[in-house]
Design a protein around this motif. Sequence first.
Motif, PDB file in Angstrom:
ATOM      1  N   GLU A 146       9.766   4.407  -8.454  1.00  0.00           N
ATOM      2  CA  GLU A 146      10.129   3.373  -7.614  1.00  0.00           C
ATOM      3  C   GLU A 146       9.217   2.789  -6.525  1.00  0.00           C
ATOM      4  N   LYS A 147       7.946   3.577  -6.593  1.00  0.00           N
ATOM      5  CA  LYS A 147       6.755   3.331  -5.711  1.00  0.00           C
ATOM      6  C   LYS A 147       5.622   2.934  -6.219  1.00  0.00           C
ATOM      7  N   MET A 148       4.906   3.907  -6.940  1.00  0.00           N
ATOM      8  CA  MET A 148       3.661   3.888  -7.535  1.00  0.00           C
ATOM      9  C   MET A 148       3.575   2.863  -8.572  1.00  0.00           C
ATOM     10  N   VAL A 149       4.599   2.404  -9.328  1.00  0.00           N
ATOM     11  CA  VAL A 149       4.517   1.197 -10.171  1.00  0.00           C
ATOM     12  C   VAL A 149       4.198   0.068  -9.362  1.00  0.00           C
ATOM     13  N   ARG A 150       5.097  -0.325  -8.304  1.00  0.00           N
ATOM     14  CA  ARG A 150       4.912  -1.403  -7.427  1.00  0.00           C
ATOM     15  C   ARG A 150       3.776  -1.702  -6.439  1.00  0.00           C
ATOM     16  N   ALA A 151       3.137  -0.495  -6.160  1.00  0.00           N
ATOM     17  CA  ALA A 151       2.328  -0.731  -5.134  1.00  0.00           C
ATOM     18  C   ALA A 151       0.638  -1.233  -5.684  1.00  0.00           C
ATOM     19  N   GLN A 152       0.056  -2.078  -4.743  1.00  0.00           N
ATOM     20  CA  GLN A 152      -1.151  -2.827  -5.235  1.00  0.00           C
ATOM     21  C   GLN A 152      -2.275  -2.034  -4.908  1.00  0.00           C
ATOM     22  N   VAL A 153      -2.038  -1.026  -3.872  1.00  0.00           N
ATOM     23  CA  VAL A 153      -3.075  -0.072  -3.546  1.00  0.00           C
ATOM     24  C   VAL A 153      -2.501   1.197  -3.389  1.00  0.00           C
ATOM     25  N   LEU A 154      -2.992   2.266  -4.027  1.00  0.00           N
ATOM     26  CA  LEU A 154      -2.725   3.563  -4.091  1.00  0.00           C
ATOM     27  C   LEU A 154      -3.948   4.457  -3.197  1.00  0.00           C
ATOM     28  N   VAL A 155      -3.174   5.171  -2.344  1.00  0.00           N
ATOM     29  CA  VAL A 155      -4.171   5.983  -1.734  1.00  0.00           C
ATOM     30  C   VAL A 155      -3.698   7.492  -1.820  1.00  0.00           C
ATOM     31  N   VAL A 188       0.885  -1.368   0.127  1.00  0.00           N
ATOM     32  CA  VAL A 188      -0.037   0.081  -0.115  1.00  0.00           C
ATOM     33  C   VAL A 188       0.935   1.219   0.116  1.00  0.00           C
ATOM     34  N   LEU A 189       0.837   2.214  -1.138  1.00  0.00           N
ATOM     35  CA  LEU A 189       1.325   3.299  -1.037  1.00  0.00           C
ATOM     36  C   LEU A 189       0.401   4.490  -0.839  1.00  0.00           C
ATOM     37  N   ILE A 190       0.712   5.181   0.118  1.00  0.00           N
ATOM     38  CA  ILE A 190       0.014   6.385   0.470  1.00  0.00           C
ATOM     39  C   ILE A 190       0.660   7.789   0.124  1.00  0.00           C
ATOM     40  N   LEU A 191      -0.133   8.663  -0.606  1.00  0.00           N
ATOM     41  CA  LEU A 191       0.735   9.882  -0.939  1.00  0.00           C
ATOM     42  C   LEU A 191       0.030  10.962  -0.291  1.00  0.00           C
TER      43      LEU A 191
END
Length: 182
Positions: free
Chosen positions: A75-84, A7-10
């Motif tokens: 490095e981050k968004m492409v690998r995240a399965q969930v974007l927040v 999970v990546l939270i921006l």
Amino acid sequence: MNSKKRVLILSTSPRKNGNSDTLAEEFARGAREAGHEVEKISLSGKEIRFCQGCLACQKTGRCIIHDDADAIVQEKMVRAQVLVFATPIYYYEMCGQMKTMLDRSNPLYSSDYAFRKVYLLATAAEDGDEVWQRAASGLEGWVECFPKARMAGVVFGGGATEVGAIRGSDAMKRAYEAGKAL
């Protein structure tokens, strides 16, 4: 329990520890408690330049502008399965930093991106459904460009002007529950 997700939270607010960032922390807490791998990145203080519209990224898979946005996408968004995406609402819309980050994620369009679910966390001084709908619509437009992804939910907290005003609100509970339910 669901399978473990990245999970990546921006957190896109320029205000450190602001209300939308506080909602992001609560979503993260719920997701971590559910066993997911969570990373939160604040855009505050990051160097993020505007997209130039050159479309070189569609041929090379990488933006020609090498700043913090490029690194976050590659490095981050492409690998995240969930974007927040967490944003304050400015004039009934997402903040400019969030829109710029969405524009700069154009290299993802031709990539083998991993994200399938996208969430919006938003806060504003005003309350009511009309306050967050344009921001959600803007993010939905971005999500529609990625056929393997879908808009999975929105958590909105209104009546939050001063830093910390969101604490103890129903929106905090909903953000936690959304993270926990991944």
